[in-house]
Design a protein around this motif. Structure first.
Motif, short mmCIF file in Angstrom:
data_model
loop_
_atom_site.label_atom_id
_atom_site.label_comp_id
_atom_site.label_asym_id
_atom_site.label_seq_id
_atom_site.Cartn_x
_atom_site.Cartn_y
_atom_site.Cartn_z
N ALA A 53 2.62 0.69 6.58
CA ALA A 53 3.65 1.32 5.76
C ALA A 53 4.98 1.34 6.51
O ALA A 53 5.01 1.39 7.73
CB ALA A 53 3.24 2.75 5.41
N ASP A 55 6.99 3.35 7.85
CA ASP A 55 7.18 4.71 8.36
C ASP A 55 7.69 4.62 9.79
O ASP A 55 7.25 3.75 10.55
CB ASP A 55 5.85 5.48 8.38
N GLU A 134 10.47 9.48 9.26
CA GLU A 134 11.14 8.93 8.08
C GLU A 134 10.21 7.91 7.44
O GLU A 134 9.61 7.08 8.12
CB GLU A 134 12.46 8.28 8.44
N GLU A 135 10.13 7.98 6.12
CA GLU A 135 9.24 7.12 5.36
C GLU A 135 10.06 6.44 4.28
O GLU A 135 10.81 7.11 3.56
CB GLU A 135 8.14 8.00 4.76
N PHE A 136 9.92 5.14 4.17
CA PHE A 136 10.62 4.39 3.14
C PHE A 136 9.64 4.07 2.03
O PHE A 136 8.54 3.57 2.28
CB PHE A 136 11.21 3.10 3.71
N SER A 137 10.02 4.36 0.81
CA SER A 137 9.16 4.06 -0.34
C SER A 137 9.13 2.55 -0.55
O SER A 137 10.17 1.90 -0.50
CB SER A 137 9.70 4.72 -1.60
N PRO A 138 7.95 2.01 -0.80
CA PRO A 138 7.87 0.57 -1.05
C PRO A 138 8.54 0.25 -2.39
O PRO A 138 8.50 1.04 -3.33
CB PRO A 138 6.37 0.27 -1.10
N GLY A 139 9.12 -0.91 -2.48
CA GLY A 139 9.76 -1.34 -3.72
C GLY A 139 8.72 -1.86 -4.69
O GLY A 139 7.51 -1.75 -4.48
N ARG A 142 6.43 0.32 -10.59
CA ARG A 142 5.57 1.50 -10.51
C ARG A 142 4.35 1.34 -11.41
O ARG A 142 4.43 0.72 -12.48
CB ARG A 142 6.35 2.74 -10.92
N GLN A 171 5.79 8.00 -8.81
CA GLN A 171 6.82 8.09 -7.76
C GLN A 171 7.42 6.76 -7.48
O GLN A 171 6.87 5.76 -7.49
CB GLN A 171 6.22 8.66 -6.50
#
Length: 171
Positions: A53, A55, A134-139, A142, A171
């Motif tokens: 991930a 992260d 810090e966590e980046f949401s995957p593109g 959805r 999300q």
């Protein structure tokens, strides 16, 4: 820099510097405007938590530079010590600020009292290493629904179901 601005809000009007807390201003100030505090975040390092991930463990260096003026070297040093302690206690003991972090991994302090043109100026730099995750949401698209089809050895259409996810859960 969110942490720099949060620290500036925390220190404003809560130290001997009063409203003279700046996070977007360059030095110098005139001696009559002292005491004053300048905040900067000159470096930020992100270390990945793994290959799966996006992260990171981030460490932001927060520098808090403060200046005071006094009539004597002793008075200047006393004012500098008091302001240094106020800054350190506010940053380290504020529950709301600390809640943004996983830890303060390092803190260093460097003080100096100088005399220019027969006036005494005290300077201190407190450098905080602020660690947080810090966590980046995957593109991508959805997931709105999940279709399931179950089979058995003799029956390829044993069971089917469709589960739709409410929009507020996506999300």
């Amino acid at each position: 820099m969110e942490l720099r601005e949060a620290a500036a809000r925390l220190l404003s009007n809560a130290t001997d510097a009063g409203p003279n807390v700046f996070s977007r201003r360059a030095l110098p100030l005139s001696q009559d405007a002292l005491p004053a505090i300048y905040l900067s975040a000159p470096s930020d390092t992100a270390r990945s938590t793994g290959r799966t991930a996006p992260d990171f463990v981030r460490v932001t260096q927060l520098n808090v530079d403060a200046m005071v003026s006094g009539g004597t070297p002793e008075a200047t040093q006393d004012a500098l010590d008091a302001l240094t302690e106020q800054i350190e206690l506010l940053i380290m003991q504020d529950v709301g600020f600390q809640a943004r972090l996983s830890q303060v991994s390092d803190l260093s302090t460097l003080q100096e009292v100088t005399s220019d043109n027969s006036s005494y100026i005290g300077k201190v730099r407190l450098s905080f290493s602020l660690e947080y995750f810090e966590e980046f949401s995957p593109g991508g698209q959805r997931i709105a629904a999940l279709d399931l089809q179950m089979q058995t050895m003799g029956n390829p259409d044993f069971a089917e179901t469709r589960e739709e996810f409410p929009a507020q859960n996506i999300q």
